[in-house]
Every structure is written in C-alpha cells, then in structure tokens.
Design a protein around this motif. Structure first.
Motif, PDB file in Angstrom:
ATOM      1  N   THR A 289      44.619 -59.503 -48.697  1.00 14.38           N
ATOM      2  CA  THR A 289      43.406 -58.944 -48.084  1.00 14.38           C
ATOM      3  C   THR A 289      43.680 -58.472 -46.655  1.00 14.38           C
ATOM      4  N   CYS A 290      44.641 -59.120 -45.986  1.00 13.26           N
ATOM      5  CA  CYS A 290      45.024 -58.670 -44.640  1.00 13.26           C
ATOM      6  C   CYS A 290      45.964 -57.469 -44.710  1.00 13.26           C
ATOM      7  N   TYR A 291      46.817 -57.456 -45.733  1.00 13.59           N
ATOM      8  CA  TYR A 291      47.764 -56.345 -45.892  1.00 13.59           C
ATOM      9  C   TYR A 291      47.054 -55.066 -46.330  1.00 13.59           C
ATOM     10  N   ARG A 292      46.055 -55.202 -47.237  1.00 11.38           N
ATOM     11  CA  ARG A 292      45.317 -54.028 -47.710  1.00 11.38           C
ATOM     12  C   ARG A 292      43.821 -54.239 -47.495  1.00 11.38           C
ATOM     13  N   PRO A 293      43.352 -54.174 -46.238  1.00 11.60           N
ATOM     14  CA  PRO A 293      41.915 -54.344 -45.981  1.00 11.60           C
ATOM     15  C   PRO A 293      41.070 -53.256 -46.628  1.00 11.60           C
ATOM     16  N   ASP A 294      41.683 -52.096 -46.939  1.00 12.52           N
ATOM     17  CA  ASP A 294      40.941 -51.015 -47.595  1.00 12.52           C
ATOM     18  C   ASP A 294      40.601 -51.364 -49.041  1.00 12.52           C
ATOM     19  N   VAL A 295      41.386 -52.264 -49.626  1.00  6.94           N
ATOM     20  CA  VAL A 295      41.137 -52.711 -50.993  1.00  6.94           C
ATOM     21  C   VAL A 295      40.426 -54.057 -50.981  1.00  6.94           C
ATOM     22  N   GLY A 296      40.914 -54.969 -50.122  1.00 11.19           N
ATOM     23  CA  GLY A 296      40.336 -56.299 -50.041  1.00 11.19           C
ATOM     24  C   GLY A 296      40.592 -57.102 -51.292  1.00 11.19           C
ATOM     25  N   TYR A 297      39.734 -58.075 -51.548  1.00 12.37           N
ATOM     26  CA  TYR A 297      39.873 -58.862 -52.765  1.00 12.37           C
ATOM     27  C   TYR A 297      38.847 -58.424 -53.792  1.00 12.37           C
ATOM     28  N   VAL A 298      39.307 -58.249 -55.031  1.00 11.33           N
ATOM     29  CA  VAL A 298      38.436 -57.861 -56.136  1.00 11.33           C
ATOM     30  C   VAL A 298      38.623 -58.878 -57.253  1.00 11.33           C
ATOM     31  N   GLN A 299      37.536 -59.236 -57.905  1.00 15.01           N
ATOM     32  CA  GLN A 299      37.624 -60.195 -59.005  1.00 15.01           C
ATOM     33  C   GLN A 299      38.616 -59.715 -60.059  1.00 15.01           C
ATOM     34  N   GLY A 300      39.457 -60.626 -60.514  1.00 11.98           N
ATOM     35  CA  GLY A 300      40.493 -60.278 -61.489  1.00 11.98           C
ATOM     36  C   GLY A 300      41.878 -60.359 -60.883  1.00 11.98           C
ATOM     37  N   MET A 301      41.957 -60.157 -59.553  1.00  6.87           N
ATOM     38  CA  MET A 301      43.251 -60.220 -58.871  1.00  6.87           C
ATOM     39  C   MET A 301      43.899 -61.591 -58.989  1.00  6.87           C
ATOM     40  N   SER A 302      43.070 -62.634 -59.019  1.00  7.67           N
ATOM     41  CA  SER A 302      43.619 -63.992 -59.043  1.00  7.67           C
ATOM     42  C   SER A 302      44.433 -64.240 -60.305  1.00  7.67           C
ATOM     43  N   PHE A 303      44.033 -63.642 -61.431  1.00  9.44           N
ATOM     44  CA  PHE A 303      44.783 -63.819 -62.679  1.00  9.44           C
ATOM     45  C   PHE A 303      46.149 -63.134 -62.598  1.00  9.44           C
ATOM     46  N   ILE A 304      46.177 -61.935 -62.014  1.00  9.28           N
ATOM     47  CA  ILE A 304      47.447 -61.228 -61.880  1.00  9.28           C
ATOM     48  C   ILE A 304      48.387 -61.992 -60.966  1.00  9.28           C
ATOM     49  N   ALA A 305      47.875 -62.444 -59.826  1.00  8.97           N
ATOM     50  CA  ALA A 305      48.701 -63.205 -58.887  1.00  8.97           C
ATOM     51  C   ALA A 305      49.190 -64.505 -59.512  1.00  8.97           C
ATOM     52  N   ALA A 306      48.335 -65.163 -60.296  1.00 11.29           N
ATOM     53  CA  ALA A 306      48.708 -66.441 -60.913  1.00 11.29           C
ATOM     54  C   ALA A 306      49.861 -66.268 -61.896  1.00 11.29           C
ATOM     55  N   VAL A 307      49.813 -65.219 -62.711  1.00 12.49           N
ATOM     56  CA  VAL A 307      50.905 -64.970 -63.667  1.00 12.49           C
ATOM     57  C   VAL A 307      52.218 -64.720 -62.928  1.00 12.49           C
ATOM     58  N   LEU A 308      52.149 -63.984 -61.828  1.00 17.08           N
ATOM     59  CA  LEU A 308      53.359 -63.718 -61.043  1.00 17.08           C
ATOM     60  C   LEU A 308      53.885 -65.001 -60.399  1.00 17.08           C
ATOM     61  N   ILE A 309      52.994 -65.853 -59.917  1.00 17.77           N
ATOM     62  CA  ILE A 309      53.399 -67.120 -59.295  1.00 17.77           C
ATOM     63  C   ILE A 309      54.151 -67.998 -60.291  1.00 17.77           C
ATOM     64  N   LEU A 310      53.717 -67.975 -61.550  1.00 17.90           N
ATOM     65  CA  LEU A 310      54.355 -68.790 -62.573  1.00 17.90           C
ATOM     66  C   LEU A 310      55.755 -68.303 -62.937  1.00 17.90           C
ATOM     67  N   ASN A 311      56.096 -67.104 -62.499  1.00 16.92           N
ATOM     68  CA  ASN A 311      57.397 -66.542 -62.856  1.00 16.92           C
ATOM     69  C   ASN A 311      58.293 -66.230 -61.663  1.00 16.92           C
ATOM     70  N   LEU A 312      57.730 -66.226 -60.455  1.00 10.27           N
ATOM     71  CA  LEU A 312      58.496 -65.834 -59.269  1.00 10.27           C
ATOM     72  C   LEU A 312      58.239 -66.801 -58.119  1.00 10.27           C
ATOM     73  N   GLU A 313      59.147 -66.804 -57.175  1.00  8.78           N
ATOM     74  CA  GLU A 313      58.928 -67.561 -55.941  1.00  8.78           C
ATOM     75  C   GLU A 313      57.807 -66.896 -55.142  1.00  8.78           C
TER      76      GLU A 313
END
Length: 485
Positions: A289-313
C-alpha cells in the motif's frame, strides 16, 4: 476450531506436503538434518514448517491447553507439557456381538423393558435377520471404503514418484538453463503437469519476472514506512498524507487489511492472528500500500500474497506480488478500471460462445453476465474458489501462459459443470459459481481446460482482445457528442 496435532519429522529427503489427499507445495529445499513440523487441522495435512515455528506454536498450544498427543506419543507429550492425558472412559455398551455396530443399530436385538409385552419368537427371529442384514451391509461398505482408500494411496504414491522424477529434471536440467529451455515443447508439457513443490516458488519468480526492479532493500524501506504509518495511525489520525491519499482512506485500507487477513485461508490457521505467517502477510500487504498508493489495498490481494508466502521467502514474495499485480489484467481489475474489465469480459464471451454455445445461450436467456462469477475468480487467481493445491496448479500454468489461462480456466470450470448449470436458473447458477463444489479434482478440471480451444476463426486470445479494444474505441468515437453535432 478443530483439534490441531503436531509431529516431529526428520527426513533424509525433501518432505512432500499434502492437502485433501493431493500432493501440495512447500517452501524451498530442506537440509536433510533439518527438524520439520507437520501441522494438521482436523484431517487436513497442511504444511511443513521450520523448527522455530513449531516451538512458537507449541507454546501457544500449551497456553490454550489444546491436547497435542494425537501424533506425539503420550510420554513425550507429558514430558513436554507436564500434563497427563487421561484415557477415555470405558464404554458400557454390550460387547457380545460379532460385529460392533455404530449408533443404536444393535438395540433391535435387546429385550423389551419388563413393563412392556415380551417379543414373540417370530419377532425375535425377524429382528435377528434384520440385524444380520444391517451388519452385512455395513461390512460391504467397509470393504468398499477400504478398497477406495487403497486405490487413493496407490495413486498418491504414483503421483509422488512422478513429482520426485520431475523435480530432478527441473533442478538439474531446466533451472540451470532457464532462458534456453523455458519455451521448449518438453518443458511446456512438463509444466502443464504441475510444478514439483520444491521448485514451484523459484519457477514462479522466474516466470513472473521483476520488471519493476524491486530489491529486498527496497521492500525493507517500504515496510519501514508502513510500520511508521501503523504507529502514527494508532496514535492520531490528523497526519497529512504525502502521496495525496487521504488519511481516512489510508486508515480504511489498513483496517481492511486486518479484516481480510483473518479471513484468508481460515482452515489453515497460519495466517490468523497468532499464526506463524500472520505478521508476514500483514507486512507484505502494508508495504504494498505504501509502494503503490495509487492502487492501495483491494479485497482479494491477501489470498494472492498468502499463496506466494507459502512458496517464497518474505522479500521474494513481495517482489513477485508487486510484479504480478502490475500485469495488465491484474492492474485493470485491482484499479477497478471498468472500461478495461468490460473488454476482458467481452473477449471471454467470444470464447465462451465458441466453446460452450448451449450454456452460453442459457446464460444469455437469464441475462447472466461474466462479471457475476469472473470477478471473484480473477481477483484471487482462483486461490479462494478452488482447493489450494488445485489453485496452485492453475497458478503454475498461469505463470507459463499469462492472463489467457485465467479465462481458459474459467471456461474449463463452466465446461466441467455444464450439465448441472443447464438445469439451474439465475439465482442458483450465481450461487453455484460463487461457491464451487469442494470435491473438484485437478484431473477432471484440467481435462476440461485442455478441451477448451482458445481460438476463434483462426484468431487467438490476444488478437480477439485487440479486436474488441478496436471495436470499443470505434464505438466510442461514433457515439461521441462532437461527431453527432
């Protein structure tokens, strides 16, 4: 909350993680002597976790007094916690039957209470016959279930052997020569079959790329800014925002992140507050949200980030997350660019009519438009709509083929349930597609996806999308007030 159980494993080879009986993913390669923990939620084998997370979770479990002696033996559990596991009370049920029935099945053999008329000989014989029939039927079911379990185990072992052999090929042949081999027919066919868990994160990172040139240091900078804002917002709400986004909007965004994290893969119990990945997920979303304030946080992002966290550092997950959301399709949806979204929907309908004309007309008759079901699928990249292991396989091919595969997957789902959907009305179709059946398998879905032809009159997805863009632009010109005057 179902009982959580833990077991310690020392494995000489890299462990495989399963969810709902399917082979799942895990983070990176493990050292042969590394101590791992396997977390189970109910009957669901979730993820191999490092020792540090085990010790953290064990402490929290001890505080909550949740029994953990299901997989640890009783002596080890008692030594760790200082508590004893009481044996379950002995049942007073009769044990003189050849088959110990469930529930009240055997009550049919009991004599009536003394204050009621006794059974006649014929009635007693009939009850014995009925009981024998029930027992025989139960035994048949038991044999059938045992055969099914044996078949599932056989398929699972075969799948694990295929994954192990594919992992060797990916590690020794493909990844060292990535740029040369990534587009070869052999690699694409191997990719379609699903990436081995040990290389999934690495392949995703390479396939998504880093066009934004984000570094781990840059992530730390934006994470620091996010932490400062969290601190300042908790103290006061009168701060001016440098990026031109109001404080109220920013606060709402931060509150939405907290709310969404609690609803992200709740069955895994690892992203909720107190879980091992709660803070990591919160950090990545806050930094974005700080890196892309023009986009901010949108519902659904948490699922994408969670899948990436489970596979990457953590830092690699943020880099992949930011670059993934910068793709044209994701950017259009997360910025809620209605014009671009309509173009994607229009292109989708071209291939919908081409592949599933009968279902397309059925949807048209109810004025059921793609946005009703596609938005949720695209926003979360199917990670919320499909079982997690199946969603990861969709991600595998999405990283290979790009946005086209997201819409091809949607058509595959419609094809899989075409016969059912044709019998439904508007309300039931919308409800069904919003919450898909949980027993959907990768074999059936990918078979349906493979049957979808992403070609319309010799035009491929990108060409059809370009034509739709052109037609809409010309339509806008023809309808402009300047031309009409």
């Amino acid at each position: 909350m179902p009982q959580l159980q833990f077991c310690l494993l020392r494995k000489s080879r890299q462990p495989t993680t399963r969810i709902r009986g399917e082979t799942f993913f895990q983070k990176g390669q493990r050292n042969s002597n590394q101590l791992s923990i396997v977390l189970l939620a109910g009957n669901c084998l979730v993820k191999s976790l490092p020792e540090r997370i085990f010790r953290k979770l064990l402490k929290s479990f001890n505080r909550c007094e949740i029994p953990a002696c299901g997989l640890l033996n009783q002596l080890e559990y008692e030594a760790r916690t200082g508590r004893t596991c009481k044996p379950p009370p002995q049942s007073s049920r009769r044990k003189n039957f050849e088959f110990e029935p469930l529930s009240t099945t055997a009550l049919i053999l009991e004599d009536r209470p003394s204050n009621l008329p006794a059974k006649s000989v014929e009635e007693a014989l009939r009850h014995r016959q009925e009981y024998d029939e029930m027992v025989a039927e139960a035994k048949k079911r038991e044999i059938k279930d045992a055969y099914k379990r044996k078949k599932i185990m056989k398929e699972r072992f075969k799948q694990e052997e295929n994954i192990a052999s594919a992992m060797v090929i990916w590690i020794n042949e493909i990844l060292p020569n990535w740029e040369v081999m990534r587009s070869t027919r052999r690699v694409r066919e191997l990719w379609w079959q699903g990436l081995p868990p040990s290389v999934r994160g690495k392949v995703w990172s390479l396939a998504v790329g880093n066009e934004l040139n984000i570094t781990p240091e840059l992530y730390e900078i934006f994470l620091s800014r996010a932490k400062e804002r969290w601190k300042s917002f908790s103290e006061t709400s009168s701060e001016n925002d440098a990026e031109g986004v109001s404080v109220a909007d920013r606060e709402a965004s931060l509150e939405l992140i907290k709310l969404d994290i609690s609803r992200t893969f709740p069955s895994l119990y690892i992203f909720q507050k107190g879980g091992p990945y709660h803070d990591v997920l919160h950090s990545i979303l806050g930094a974005y949200t700080c890196y892309r304030p023009d986009v901010g946080y949108v519902q659904g992002m948490s699922f994408i980030a969670a899948v990436l966290i489970l596979n990457l550092e953590e830092a690699d997950a943020f880099i992949a997350f930011a670059n993934l959301l910068n793709k044209p399709c994701q950017l259009a949806f997360f910025r809620v660019d209605h014009n671009m979204m309509l173009k994607y929907f229009a292109t989708f309908e071209v291939f919908f009519e081409e592949n599933l004309s009968k279902l397309f007309l059925h949807f048209k008759s109810y004025s059921l438009t793609p946005d009703i079901y596609l938005i949720d699928w695209i926003f979360t990249l199917y990670s919320k709509s499909l079982p997690l292991d199946l969603a990861c396989r969709v991600w595998d091919v999405f990283c290979r083929d790009g946005e086209e595969f997201l819409f091809r997957t949607g058509l595959g789902i419609l094809r899989l349930y075409e016969d059912i959907l044709l019998q439904m009305d508007f309300i039931h179709i919308a409800q069904f597609l919003t919450k898909l059946p949980e027993d959907i398998t990768s074999e059936k879905l990918f078979s349906c996806i493979a049957a979808i032809q992403m070609q319309n009159s010799t035009k491929k997805w990108t060409q059809v999308f370009a034509s739709v863009m052109k037609d809409i632009k010309e339509g806008d010109k023809n309808n402009s007030p300047a031309l009409k005057s």
